[in-house]
Design a protein around this motif. Structure first.
Motif: not given
Length: 206
Positions: A45, A68, A71, A108
């Motif tokens: 990510t 993240d 994504l 995530g």
């Protein structure tokens, strides 16, 4: 056909790279034979915190806005797995996904929770040594119980920051569950307990 393991452990593939992997997995002749996908050690990510302290633990001092950040790649891989269909005389090939030490945060975990819900062929998922906290664990634990109503494939979720803790998830009746350190090979903390709670709810025989 021969079942295949895609081993990309430690190859440092980021979100953009995984978009290509996800596209490749959409091919029926590929996804139908893939049994294991190992993306451990890859910043899936694009988290900017795949750094460890002197004891080898994740460096939790990194700011949350670096977790993240993209994504797309993880979503592409998960979508390909979720789209895998089998039926009729087609032999089911169960899938496992390893994302240990891959910088996965709470966002995530939301993507992975959807995977657990949607992918009828998912046998197990390894998400240990990542960057999510109790919120991410609850997202996973909340859908584990639904997996029993949707399909029979999911059997385990692996967690743990340093040592692996395998949370048993199965439709089989479990009458006893030993949670001692000796039995699990590692102690359970709040994150493991949150996922374990989701796993225990469908097991009235305990």
């Amino acid at each position: 056909p021969t079942q295949v393991k895609i081993d990309l452990n430690g190859q440092f593939l980021g979100s953009e790279d995984l978009c290509l992997v996800g596209m490749w997995l959409t091919k029926p002749d590929v996804i139908s034979v893939v049994e294991e996908i190992d993306l451990s050690g890859c910043p899936v990510t694009d988290s900017k915190l795949l750094t460890k302290d002197q004891e080898g633990q994740p460096n939790n001092g990194t700011s949350s806005d670096a977790v993240d950040t993209n994504l797309d790649g993880l979503e592409a891989v998960c979508s390909s797995l979720s789209a895998y269909k089998y039926g009729g005389k087609t032999k089911k090939v169960s899938k496992t996904l390893a994302l240990r030490d891959s910088g996965v945060g709470n966002k995530g975990c939301q993507v992975l929770a959807k995977l657990i819900t949607d992918c009828g062929a998912l046998l197990g998922i390894d998400i240990g040594q990542n960057m999510f906290d109790i919120a991410g664990a609850r997202a996973i634990g909340g859908v584990v119980k639904r997996a029993h109503a949707n399909h029979q494939s999911l059997h385990w979720v692996k967690l743990g920051s340093a040592e692996t803790v395998t949370i048993p998830v199965s439709k089989k009746k479990i009458k006893t569950l030993d949670l001692s350190k000796a039995a699990l090979s590692a102690p359970i903390g709040p994150i493991e307990a949150s996922v374990l709670g989701g796993a225990l709810l469908p097991m009235p025989s305990i």
